[in-house]
Design a protein around this motif. Structure first.
Motif, PDB file in Angstrom:
ATOM      1  N   GLY A  52       0.939  -1.490  -0.031  1.00 24.76           N
ATOM      2  CA  GLY A  52       0.267   0.211   0.235  1.00 24.76           C
ATOM      3  C   GLY A  52       0.551   1.138  -0.114  1.00 24.76           C
ATOM      4  N   ALA A  53       1.783   1.262  -0.011  1.00 26.09           N
ATOM      5  CA  ALA A  53       2.887   2.807   0.353  1.00 26.09           C
ATOM      6  C   ALA A  53       3.500   2.665  -0.537  1.00 26.09           C
ATOM      7  CB  ALA A  53       3.534   2.198   2.448  1.00 26.09           C
ATOM      8  N   LEU A  54       3.519   1.556  -2.228  1.00 25.52           N
ATOM      9  CA  LEU A  54       5.027   2.078  -3.384  1.00 25.52           C
ATOM     10  C   LEU A  54       4.525   2.318  -4.070  1.00 25.52           C
ATOM     11  CD1 LEU A  54       5.284  -2.192  -2.192  1.00 25.52           C
ATOM     12  CD2 LEU A  54       7.617  -1.015  -2.728  1.00 25.52           C
ATOM     13  N   THR A  55       5.014   3.323  -4.720  1.00 27.70           N
ATOM     14  CA  THR A  55       5.151   3.843  -5.580  1.00 27.70           C
ATOM     15  C   THR A  55       5.633   3.698  -6.972  1.00 27.70           C
ATOM     16  OG1 THR A  55       6.208   5.536  -5.260  1.00 27.70           O
ATOM     17  CG2 THR A  55       3.592   5.698  -4.294  1.00 27.70           C
ATOM     18  N   ASP A  56       5.264   4.135  -7.964  1.00 28.52           N
ATOM     19  CA  ASP A  56       5.964   3.448  -9.494  1.00 28.52           C
ATOM     20  C   ASP A  56       7.933   4.033  -9.162  1.00 28.52           C
ATOM     21  OD1 ASP A  56       4.948   1.975 -10.732  1.00 28.52           O
ATOM     22  OD2 ASP A  56       4.205   3.909 -12.032  1.00 28.52           O
TER      23      ASP A  56
END
Length: 279
Positions: free
Chosen positions: A210-214
């Motif tokens: 839920g915290a990961l971004t590209d």
């Protein structure tokens, strides 16, 4: 397994011409063309016929357009724009031999129930598939592993694909997105490999679900995603078509374009080659 290059990997500095030049040099078989910027920039000084002629005389071929974005749960004006854009992509795709289009679900703060998302997605995908079918083009849904994406796990996306039940509607399995919202390996094991149209290979840092971004993406094999398990399972369920390296990491955008393209090929082959023969 054919190795493909996704233009996001060199997005900040490169052009379609440069990506094609170096992908051809380093033996990529395919390319995913970014329609929202790189194709538009190319067409400022070239024609679609120029691009078609390039592919006729080159080893590398166009595999997919990336992407038709936010296709579901739209208002009437937004949906009309999606259909118009798809029509354009299909016309160009037919001319240059590009037979796949990545379609991305709605991402944003507005909340919809799962039933609202599924109902909209099934309805819209059937209508979009009618358009694409006339051109011999397939639509590949890319679930996005982020809490604000309406379709954010493999299982949810596969359920929608099954409900649509069209030969030209399938999935993108992006390893980053699969990991980022904790998609189920059991769901992948139960899937029909023929419904996966595109495999995006990448890795990531060890941030929580839920915290990961590209921007957290890493070269394949340099992070915490269980790529071995994903690749083993894909082989088991009969997928072997292609693999496309796709990164959005700011540090990688600072690399020389040729170097980034070379590294992407080497890292992809090192990880994928353990389970699949590379063409």
């Amino acid at each position: 397994m054919k190795v493909c290059f996704n233009q996001a990997t060199t997005m900040k500095k490169s052009t379609l011409e440069k990506d094609l030049e170096f992908c051809e040099k380093y033996g990529y078989e395919q390319i995913e063309i970014r329609t929202m910027d790189k194709l538009k920039d190319y067409l400022e000084t070239h024609t679609i016929e120029d691009l078609a002629n390039y592919f006729k005389s080159s080893r590398i071929k166009p595999y997919a357009f990336n992407a038709l974005v936010f296709f579901n749960n739209r208002d009437e004006a937004g949906y009309k724009a999606i259909k118009d854009e798809l029509q354009y992509m299909c016309e160009v795709g037919q001319k240059i031999g590009c037979k796949n289009i990545v379609v991305v679900p709605l991402v944003g703060p507005e909340k919809f129930t799962k039933s609202q998302i599924k109902e909209s997605s099934v309805k819209v995908l059937n209508e979009l598939a009618d358009i694409a079918e006339k051109y011999g083009i397939r639509l590949a849904i890319e679930f996005v592993g982020h809490p604000q994406c309406t379709i954010n796990t493999f299982g949810q996306a596969y359920d929608i694909v099954q409900a649509v039940n069209r030969d030209n509607v399938g999935l993108v399995l992006d390893c980053f997105h699969f990991h980022a919202m904790g998609s189920s390996m059991e769901d992948l094991e139960r899937a029909d490999g023929s419904k996966i149209f595109i495999l995006h290979i990448d890795d990531t840092e060890d941030f929580p679900i839920g915290a990961l971004t590209d921007v957290d993406r890493l070269w394949p094999g340099e992070g915490v995603i269980d790529l071995d398990a994903i690749l083993k399972t894909l082989k088991k369920i009969g997928y072997s078509e292609m693999v496309s390296v796709e990164l959005f990491r700011p540090e990688y955008y600072e690399l020389d374009i040729e170097e980034a393209i070379q590294i992407g090929k080497e890292k992809t082959e090192a990880v994928v080659g353990k389970y699949f023969d590379i063409e």
